[in-house]
Design a protein around this motif. Structure first.
Motif, PDB file in Angstrom:
ATOM      1  N   GLN A 184       0.824  -1.209   0.000  1.00  0.00           N
ATOM      2  CA  GLN A 184       0.000   0.000   0.000  1.00  0.00           C
ATOM      3  C   GLN A 184       0.859   1.261   0.000  1.00  0.00           C
ATOM      4  N   ASP A 185       2.025   1.200   0.604  1.00  0.00           N
ATOM      5  CA  ASP A 185       2.938   2.347   0.533  1.00  0.00           C
ATOM      6  C   ASP A 185       3.367   2.623  -0.909  1.00  0.00           C
ATOM      7  N   VAL A 186       3.587   1.559  -1.672  1.00  0.00           N
ATOM      8  CA  VAL A 186       3.948   1.728  -3.080  1.00  0.00           C
ATOM      9  C   VAL A 186       2.789   2.372  -3.843  1.00  0.00           C
ATOM     10  N   ILE A 187       1.566   1.936  -3.539  1.00  0.00           N
ATOM     11  CA  ILE A 187       0.374   2.520  -4.167  1.00  0.00           C
ATOM     12  C   ILE A 187       0.314   4.023  -3.897  1.00  0.00           C
ATOM     13  N   THR A 188       0.506   4.398  -2.634  1.00  0.00           N
ATOM     14  CA  THR A 188       0.458   5.818  -2.262  1.00  0.00           C
ATOM     15  C   THR A 188       1.511   6.611  -3.018  1.00  0.00           C
ATOM     16  N   SER A 189       2.715   6.080  -3.075  1.00  0.00           N
ATOM     17  CA  SER A 189       3.799   6.768  -3.769  1.00  0.00           C
ATOM     18  C   SER A 189       3.486   6.951  -5.247  1.00  0.00           C
ATOM     19  N   GLN A 190       2.964   5.914  -5.890  1.00  0.00           N
ATOM     20  CA  GLN A 190       2.664   6.005  -7.313  1.00  0.00           C
ATOM     21  C   GLN A 190       1.516   6.976  -7.592  1.00  0.00           C
ATOM     22  N   LEU A 191       0.473   6.931  -6.756  1.00  0.00           N
ATOM     23  CA  LEU A 191      -0.704   7.758  -7.043  1.00  0.00           C
ATOM     24  C   LEU A 191      -0.480   9.232  -6.747  1.00  0.00           C
TER      25      LEU A 191
ATOM     26  N   GLY B 181      -9.781  11.778   0.027  1.00  0.00           N
ATOM     27  CA  GLY B 181     -10.482  12.194  -1.185  1.00  0.00           C
ATOM     28  C   GLY B 181     -11.601  11.278  -1.617  1.00  0.00           C
ATOM     29  N   GLY B 182     -11.857  10.198  -0.855  1.00  0.00           N
ATOM     30  CA  GLY B 182     -12.929   9.288  -1.227  1.00  0.00           C
ATOM     31  C   GLY B 182     -12.655   8.488  -2.477  1.00  0.00           C
ATOM     32  N   TYR B 183     -11.385   8.243  -2.782  1.00  0.00           N
ATOM     33  CA  TYR B 183     -11.035   7.507  -3.996  1.00  0.00           C
ATOM     34  C   TYR B 183     -11.265   6.006  -3.802  1.00  0.00           C
ATOM     35  N   HIS B 184     -11.543   5.344  -4.908  1.00  0.00           N
ATOM     36  CA  HIS B 184     -11.645   3.886  -4.920  1.00  0.00           C
ATOM     37  C   HIS B 184     -10.495   3.369  -5.782  1.00  0.00           C
ATOM     38  N   ILE B 185      -9.572   2.687  -5.122  1.00  0.00           N
ATOM     39  CA  ILE B 185      -8.335   2.266  -5.771  1.00  0.00           C
ATOM     40  C   ILE B 185      -8.348   0.741  -5.912  1.00  0.00           C
ATOM     41  N   TYR B 186      -8.354   0.284  -7.136  1.00  0.00           N
ATOM     42  CA  TYR B 186      -8.386  -1.150  -7.417  1.00  0.00           C
ATOM     43  C   TYR B 186      -6.967  -1.612  -7.747  1.00  0.00           C
ATOM     44  N   THR B 187      -6.460  -2.540  -6.952  1.00  0.00           N
ATOM     45  CA  THR B 187      -5.064  -2.943  -7.052  1.00  0.00           C
ATOM     46  C   THR B 187      -4.928  -4.374  -7.566  1.00  0.00           C
ATOM     47  N   THR B 188      -3.692  -4.774  -7.772  1.00  0.00           N
ATOM     48  CA  THR B 188      -3.392  -6.119  -8.275  1.00  0.00           C
ATOM     49  C   THR B 188      -3.140  -7.109  -7.152  1.00  0.00           C
ATOM     50  N   LEU B 189      -3.139  -6.659  -5.909  1.00  0.00           N
ATOM     51  CA  LEU B 189      -2.769  -7.529  -4.785  1.00  0.00           C
ATOM     52  C   LEU B 189      -3.810  -8.626  -4.570  1.00  0.00           C
ATOM     53  N   ASP B 190      -3.331  -9.850  -4.360  1.00  0.00           N
ATOM     54  CA  ASP B 190      -4.194 -10.983  -4.045  1.00  0.00           C
ATOM     55  C   ASP B 190      -4.159 -11.198  -2.529  1.00  0.00           C
TER      56      ASP B 190
ATOM     57  N   GLU C 131     -17.258  10.061  -7.082  1.00  0.00           N
ATOM     58  CA  GLU C 131     -18.457   9.989  -7.922  1.00  0.00           C
ATOM     59  C   GLU C 131     -18.406   8.826  -8.912  1.00  0.00           C
ATOM     60  N   GLY C 132     -17.326   8.054  -8.902  1.00  0.00           N
ATOM     61  CA  GLY C 132     -17.219   6.917  -9.803  1.00  0.00           C
ATOM     62  C   GLY C 132     -16.561   7.217 -11.127  1.00  0.00           C
ATOM     63  N   THR C 133     -16.067   8.440 -11.296  1.00  0.00           N
ATOM     64  CA  THR C 133     -15.362   8.787 -12.539  1.00  0.00           C
ATOM     65  C   THR C 133     -13.978   8.139 -12.551  1.00  0.00           C
ATOM     66  N   ILE C 134     -13.640   7.484 -13.634  1.00  0.00           N
ATOM     67  CA  ILE C 134     -12.337   6.810 -13.729  1.00  0.00           C
ATOM     68  C   ILE C 134     -11.254   7.849 -13.982  1.00  0.00           C
ATOM     69  N   LEU C 135     -10.302   7.937 -13.061  1.00  0.00           N
ATOM     70  CA  LEU C 135      -9.198   8.881 -13.179  1.00  0.00           C
ATOM     71  C   LEU C 135      -7.959   8.241 -13.792  1.00  0.00           C
ATOM     72  N   TYR C 136      -7.828   6.937 -13.602  1.00  0.00           N
ATOM     73  CA  TYR C 136      -6.640   6.230 -14.110  1.00  0.00           C
ATOM     74  C   TYR C 136      -7.021   4.770 -14.292  1.00  0.00           C
ATOM     75  N   GLU C 137      -6.558   4.190 -15.385  1.00  0.00           N
ATOM     76  CA  GLU C 137      -6.827   2.779 -15.642  1.00  0.00           C
ATOM     77  C   GLU C 137      -5.671   2.183 -16.426  1.00  0.00           C
TER      78      GLU C 137
END
Length: 687
Positions: free
Chosen positions: A274-281, A295-304, A497-503
């Protein structure tokens, strides 16, 4: 007498006229003031209604792996996704004239002013829902007249620019319900483990009573007090026309079931990840960490999450209670997605991520890259070099290099490249490196993201520092037919609001030759094949009993580091073990730990998954070869091992028996005598 009465009458009439005129003037001035105030608030435009919201991180399976809320656990939900019981109950108890006023209730304010003057303080409030919402957004909760005035002004601006539904939605999403829950969705989840859209009448009325005193009216702290307030709210809903008396009585009798008390903080899965996620975003979205967290973001990651828990479990299981440290990275070779990451033994004690931030010499784990280049330049698994103590000269004869094998063990004979890799022969690696040209490994390392290496003989033994993440990722092409790309942590980011900011989808590109990567993979299975034992055992011999599926890999070591990078068709995993400071490893007790963690993690992380073989491309052949001589195995040299070759490069000669070798030697001598006689016949004798 009549004159006196007439004068009194005239004075009363004048006084009455004065009062009428004063009242009219006051009304006009008040009207002008109100009109000016409304015009001013309208001109001010809509005030910002953005509030901090909980940012949620999701694993690859869609489950929540972590939340950031900056101290305010809040999830914004639209008015349509809030049970109507909640809004009706809230309006009934907090502001029954909510739909009639313009942000404030003059009668309630007047009554409160009189009460406060009598009390000599500003203890009593008369805030509407709009005023409370304004206070939650912009102001403190201090009880002063200046704060009340500002509250009124913001309330007017809200009413002039937003609908009643929007204001009520905002209020329900910002009000505090205690226990760290801000907003109705967080409260509903905390108390009932359900969404606000699914609340029953009884549940909604209970929650509506909490904001008046989140600690005082919490049903978890004092159920009887909270129950009494719930019943009061249900009665008020009947009085205000929201319910029938029968509905209220049914709700009062409903038994409420609260979620089991638990830690308020959501379990953080994969904190180093999660620290890597924070740094990248923060870079990708140009945000500060605070803005990202709230900011109420929804972050979808690759972690299993399952693999992450297995990784953390086996780190704890295998690491000794000492200052020894470790790191782990697991990558899905089909997508490049990072499935698990451990950056140290204990995140609470050290958040330093040894998987990404630390660079160490990788030792023999660099050899698969070297031998891939050898395959590309005419070598095969059966190519041979002599394994013996050797002094190498380089830099046009100005420098020498004399590497050692582990524990100074040498074959003192020819061995094949397959066996050299399996037992990690250093002399063979240096000879290969110098034979094909040191620049080949330098170039490949850069292509695979390991950085710019120095062109020196020791590079073949891993003398250039790398991070575990980069090293593990460099093995991805071997598990995935030559495809390679940057490791991926984030799949998608949405705002509140569900708007995709990055994919980002998988971005692997053909980078290495598929045939050579397969041949290299098959060579790397050799470290777990006891049939390749020779002058020493294969390096994976100790973990062979732990493995029950096709695997390939390479271990490596330096005096300070122990490495293991291995893979299946579904997962590439790298492990590092060592000390943070310049402290040597105990190679007997600490050296094998990386392989144990890797083997146990690989088996358990893939439990229930298919045991897939490595994909065999067309144009390769498999033959039985003597691992020492590189010739086809037969009765003369039994115990051959299967080796793969590009079609047409496989060995064609077989091992010979002593009798056959003696006969070949006689034939060779006879041929030499015939040539000598032939030369003498034509007068070409050298004498």
């Amino acid at each position: 007498m009549q004159i006196v009465l007439s004068r009194k009458k005239k004075r009363r009439i004048r006084f009455f006229r004065f009062m009428i005129r004063s009242l009219l003037l006051a009304l006009i001035l008040s009207g002008l003031f109100i009109l000016g105030l409304l015009s001013y608030t309208r001109m001010q435009g809509p005030p910002p209604i953005q509030v901090s919201e909980t940012t949620v991180l999701y694993g690859a399976d869609g489950s929540v792996i972590g939340e950031d809320h900056g101290g305010q656990n809040r999830y914004w939900v639209s008015f349509d996704n809030i049970s109507s019981y909640v809004s009706d109950a809230t309006v009934s108890i907090e502001d029954r004239k909510f739909y009639e006023h313009f942000g404030f209730d003059p009668w309630r304010i007047g009554g409160a002013i009189i009460a406060n003057i009598k009390a000599g303080s500003s203890a009593q409030g008369a805030s509407t829902i709009t005023q409370q919402y304004a206070r939650n957004l912009y102001l403190t909760h201090e009880k002063t007249w200046s704060r009340k005035w500002n509250e009124l002004m913001y309330s007017l601006r809200l009413e002039m620019n937003y609908s009643k539904e929007e204001i009520l939605e905002g209020y329900l999403n910002t009000v505090y319900y205690g226990h760290g829950a801000y907003g109705i969705e967080a409260a509903s989840t905390f108390f009932y483990n359900k969404s606000a859209s699914d609340l029953s009448l009884a549940e909604a009325a209970m929650l509506a009573g909490i904001p008046k005193g989140p600690s005082y009216y919490s049903p978890i702290i004092d159920f009887d007090r909270a129950k009494a307030r719930q019943e009061l709210i249900l009665t008020s809903m009947v009085e205000n026309g929201y319910l029938t008396a029968a509905e209220a009585e049914t709700a009062k009798a409903e038994k409420l079931v609260f979620k089991e008390a638990e830690a308020e903080a959501t379990e953080v899965i994969g904190p180093y990840f999660q620290d890597v996620i924070t740094s990248q975003l923060t870079t990708l979205l140009d945000l500060s960490e605070d803005e990202l967290e709230t900011g109420g973001y929804h972050i979808y990651t690759t972690l299993d999450p399952k693999m992450q828990k297995e990784a953390e479990h086996w780190v704890q299981e295998e690491m000794p209670d000492s200052d020894l440290q470790t790191s782990l990275v697991a990558i899905d070779p089909k997508t490049g997605g990072v499935r698990a990451m451990v950056g140290g033994v204990n995140y609470a004690e050290s958040s330093y991520n040894r998987a990404t931030q630390s660079k160490r010499e990788p030792g023999s784990t660099i050899k698969p890259l070297l031998y891939y280049e050898a395959l590309q330049h005419g070598f095969t698994a059966a190519s041979t070099f002599m394994s013996e103590p050797t002094e190498f000269t380089y830099d046009e004869g100005r420098q020498t290099y004399s590497p050692d094998n582990f524990n100074h063990h040498y074959a003192n004979d020819f061995i094949t490249m397959q066996q050299a890799l399996a037992v990690s022969d250093n002399i063979f690696a240096i000879k290969t490196h110098l034979f094909i040209g040191p620049d080949k490994l330098v170039d490949l390392a850069q292509v695979l993201g390991l950085g710019q290496f120095n062109n020196v003989p020791s590079l073949a033994l891993g003398s250039e520092a790398v991070s575990l993440l980069d090293l593990t990722n460099s093995y991805v092409p071997f598990a995935n037919n030559g495809l390679f790309g940057e490791p991926q942590f984030i799949e998608k980011v949405e705002d509140a609001e569900g708007t995709i900011l990055y994919e980002q989808g998988p971005d692997l590109k053909p980078t290495l030759d598929p045939t050579s990567t397969f041949l290299m993979t098959e060579m790397m299975t050799g470290m777990f094949d006891p049939a390749l034992n020779g002058y020493t055992t294969v390096t994976g011999n100790s973990v062979v009993p732990l493995l029950h599926r096709p695997v390939a890999g390479k271990s490596g070591s330096t005096p300070y580091d122990s490495w293991m990078v291995g893979f299946t068709p579904q997962l590439v995993t790298g492990i590092w073990v060592g000390h943070d400071r310049d402290k040597k490893l105990d190679q007997l007790s600490e050296g094998p730990i990386s392989k144990k963690i890797w083997a146990n993690f690989t088996e358990h992380a893939l439990e229930g998954k298919l045991k897939l073989p490595f994909h065999e491309p067309g144009g390769v052949v498999q033959v039985e070869v003597d691992p020492q001589s590189g010739l086809l195995a037969n009765d003369a040299c039994p115990g051959g091992v299967s080796m793969f070759f590009k079609a047409g490069t496989e060995p064609t000669s077989s091992c010979s028996t002593p009798e056959e070798e003696e006969k070949l030697e006689e034939q060779k001598q006879e041929k030499e005598r015939f040539i000598d006689r032939f030369k003498k016949w034509f007068g070409q004798d050298d004498h």
